[in-house]
Design an enzyme around this catalytic site. Structure first.
Site, PDB file in Angstrom:
ATOM      1  CG  ASP A   1       9.408  -8.650   4.837  1.00 23.79           C
ATOM      2  OD1 ASP A   1      10.517  -8.541   5.390  1.00 23.79           O
ATOM      3  OD2 ASP A   1       8.398  -8.071   5.264  1.00 23.79           O
TER       4      ASP A   1
ATOM      5  CG  ASN B   1      -0.932  -1.141   6.311  1.00 26.46           C
ATOM      6  OD1 ASN B   1      -0.233  -1.865   7.024  1.00 26.46           O
ATOM      7  ND2 ASN B   1      -0.759  -1.052   5.010  1.00 26.46           N
TER       8      ASN B   1
ATOM      9  CG  HIS C   1       2.284  -4.166   6.758  1.00 31.21           C
ATOM     10  ND1 HIS C   1       2.542  -3.076   5.942  1.00 31.21           N
ATOM     11  CD2 HIS C   1       3.378  -4.248   7.583  1.00 31.21           C
ATOM     12  CE1 HIS C   1       3.706  -2.564   6.258  1.00 31.21           C
ATOM     13  NE2 HIS C   1       4.234  -3.246   7.254  1.00 31.21           N
TER      14      HIS C   1
HETATM   15  C1  F6R Z   1       9.882  -5.907   8.014  1.00 33.92           C
HETATM   16  C2  F6R Z   1       8.452  -6.199   7.991  1.00 33.92           C
HETATM   17  C3  F6R Z   1       7.412  -5.179   8.269  1.00 33.92           C
HETATM   18  C4  F6R Z   1       7.756  -4.234   9.427  1.00 33.92           C
HETATM   19  C5  F6R Z   1       6.655  -3.192   9.612  1.00 33.92           C
HETATM   20  C6  F6R Z   1       7.009  -2.194  10.687  1.00 33.92           C
HETATM   21  O1  F6R Z   1      10.652  -7.049   7.728  1.00 33.92           O
HETATM   22  O2  F6R Z   1       8.128  -7.289   7.720  1.00 33.92           O
HETATM   23  O3  F6R Z   1       6.192  -5.821   8.526  1.00 33.92           O
HETATM   24  O4  F6R Z   1       7.914  -4.982  10.593  1.00 33.92           O
HETATM   25  O5  F6R Z   1       6.472  -2.500   8.416  1.00 33.92           O
HETATM   26  O6  F6R Z   1       8.082  -1.434  10.256  1.00 33.92           O
HETATM   27  P1  F6R Z   1       8.807  -0.371  11.219  1.00 33.92           P
HETATM   28  O7  F6R Z   1       9.461  -1.153  12.288  1.00 33.92           O
HETATM   29  O8  F6R Z   1       9.825   0.291  10.306  1.00 33.92           O
HETATM   30  O9  F6R Z   1       7.756   0.536  11.714  1.00 33.92           O
END
Ligand code: F6R
Length: 230
Positions: free
Chosen positions: A58, A127, A129
């Site tokens: 992303d 959440n 995602h």
């Molecule tokens: C990043 C991405 C997100 C992160 C997720 C966790 O490219 O796609 O899904 O993996 O938000 O983020 P952190 O590691 O910062 O807790």
């Protein structure tokens, strides 16, 4: 160490595959993973990196190409400046596309053209995602534009100088794109990820927890410091 073991899986693919196709993620969680991946990239792997195609999950929309806050910059500063992967084999959505819808189509086509990834690295949002596929009534299969939830913008604010400048939109691979790989390596560290992990592997599928669709993939390896969550 968990990040090292995850990096070793990627190194194994670099050693075995003639044309490795790797999928990467950004965020706080994989920072140590990238350090390890660079450390383990010994000179005998130079050719492997030269033949690698790499995709990112992303990218924010609305940041100029030279912004230090793009995921492109994150990847260059942690990995691509250290390994000899040719620029044309690095695939990250454009953070300032003139036509964002067209950029999504272009990225989806690139994924199809290059082929199935050997491995996809993932983190997980609090959440639930994955990529930027936020909890919703419906989930999309392919690369698309998303409105980031307030929760996600807050979660990511630490990487920005002030909360206000976290973009409200992003481009993300869809759930189908994410799943189109031989192996998924999910990293989830710290208590803030406990609930999301529990929901993701609870035995039920829900668009309100996008990570729950990982249960449909045959080869997901979770690296976590949580006990008894799964
Ligand atoms: C990043 C991405 C997100 C992160 C997720 C966790 O490219 O796609 O899904 O993996 O938000 O983020 P952190 O590691 O910062 O807790």
């Amino acid at each position: 160490m968990l990040s090292r073991s995850a990096a070793e899986l990627f190194i194994k693919i670099l050693k075995v595959e003639k044309r490795p196709i790797l999928g990467f993620a950004t965020g706080e969680t994989p920072k140590l993973f990238y350090e390890q991946l660079v450390m383990l990239s010994t000179p005998d792997l130079l050719n492997a990196w030269k033949n690698t195609e790499a995709f990112n999950l992303d990218e924010y929309i609305g940041l100029p190409p030279d912004s230090p806050y793009t995921f492109r910059n994150y990847m260059y500063s942690r990995l691509y400046r250290y390994v000899p992967i040719p620029e044309k084999q690095i695939h990250i959505p454009n953070s300032s596309p003139s036509d964002p819808e067209l950029e999504c189509i272009r990225f989806t086509e690139q994924l199809k053209f290059v082929g199935k990834r050997h491995v996809q690295l993932l983190g997980i949002g609090r959440n639930g995602h994955i990529g930027f596929n936020e909890p919703s009534h419906t989930l999309r299969l392919h690369t698309h534009i998303v409105q980031l939830s307030e929760e996600t913008r807050k979660q990511n604010a630490a990487a920005f100088p002030d909360n206000v400048s976290v973009p409200s939109e992003a481009i993300t691979m869809g759930i189908g794109d994410i799943m189109d790989c031989d192996m998924i390596v999910l990293l989830a560290f710290g208590p803030s990820k406990r609930l999301a992990l529990t929901r993701a592997f609870s035995g039920t599928l829900s668009t309100e927890c996008p990570a729950s669709f990982l249960q449909l993939h045959r080869n997901v390896i979770v690296f976590t410091d949580q006990e008894n969550v799964i």
